[in-house]
Write a protein that holds these residues in place. Structure first.
Motif, mmCIF file in Angstrom:
data_model
loop_
_atom_site.group_PDB
_atom_site.id
_atom_site.type_symbol
_atom_site.label_atom_id
_atom_site.label_comp_id
_atom_site.label_asym_id
_atom_site.label_seq_id
_atom_site.Cartn_x
_atom_site.Cartn_y
_atom_site.Cartn_z
ATOM 1 N N ARG A 2 2.199 1.655 -3.557
ATOM 2 C CA ARG A 2 1.157 2.131 -4.468
ATOM 3 C C ARG A 2 0.920 3.628 -4.280
ATOM 4 O O ARG A 2 0.886 4.388 -5.242
ATOM 5 N N ARG A 3 0.775 4.053 -3.039
ATOM 6 C CA ARG A 3 0.530 5.479 -2.767
ATOM 7 C C ARG A 3 1.696 6.349 -3.206
ATOM 8 O O ARG A 3 1.511 7.401 -3.801
ATOM 9 N N GLU A 6 0.836 -1.205 0.000
ATOM 10 C CA GLU A 6 0.000 0.000 0.000
ATOM 11 C C GLU A 6 0.874 1.260 0.000
ATOM 12 O O GLU A 6 0.596 2.225 -0.703
#
Length: 136
Positions: free
Chosen positions: A110-111, A107
């Motif tokens: 991805r961010r 995550e």
């Protein structure tokens, strides 16, 4: 003699509190050739540090702290790279990463890539690396 290892890319990232998830993802990114090459070879396409403040100011800081990290790892030889500015910029953009709760490396990756992509597609009046690459 010749044939020795240059030491470039042999840099560690110290854990700054709860940053194991961040270090693992960044080591993978830093050792992905096209990613690191962009920050080394296409520096003129990075947003100017002194661009007008606004919504993407935090994104610009993140771009430059990633660039700094890439240069520490690939241009300065073996050592412990300092991710302090990068961690600061990540936490500014992602307040939910503050503290000591467990974080998801995927995550985070991805961010971070989303923030970088959003900022790097801006032209700032100097053209686009995509236009220059595509003109061959």
């Amino acid at each position: 003699g010749g044939g020795g290892v240059s030491g470039k890319g042999l840099s560690g990232l110290p854990n700054l509190g709860n940053t194991c998830y961040l270090n693992a993802a960044m080591q993978a990114l830093l050792h992905t050739g096209p990613f690191s090459s962009y920050f080394i070879d296409c520096e003129s396409y990075l947003p100017p540090k002194d661009a007008q403040p606004g919504k993407s100011q935090a994104n610009r800081r993140l771009v430059h702290s990633v660039s700094d990290l890439v240069h520490q790892v690939w241009m300065e030889g073996p050592r412990t790279a300092s991710p302090h500015n990068f961690v600061r910029d990540v936490l500014d953009l992602n307040p939910d990463y503050r503290g000591y709760g467990q974080q998801d490396s995927q995550e985070f990756l991805r961010r971070t890539l989303d923030f970088l992509h959003e900022e790097l597609q801006q032209e700032y009046g100097r053209g686009s690396v995509h236009q220059d690459i595509g003109s061959d």
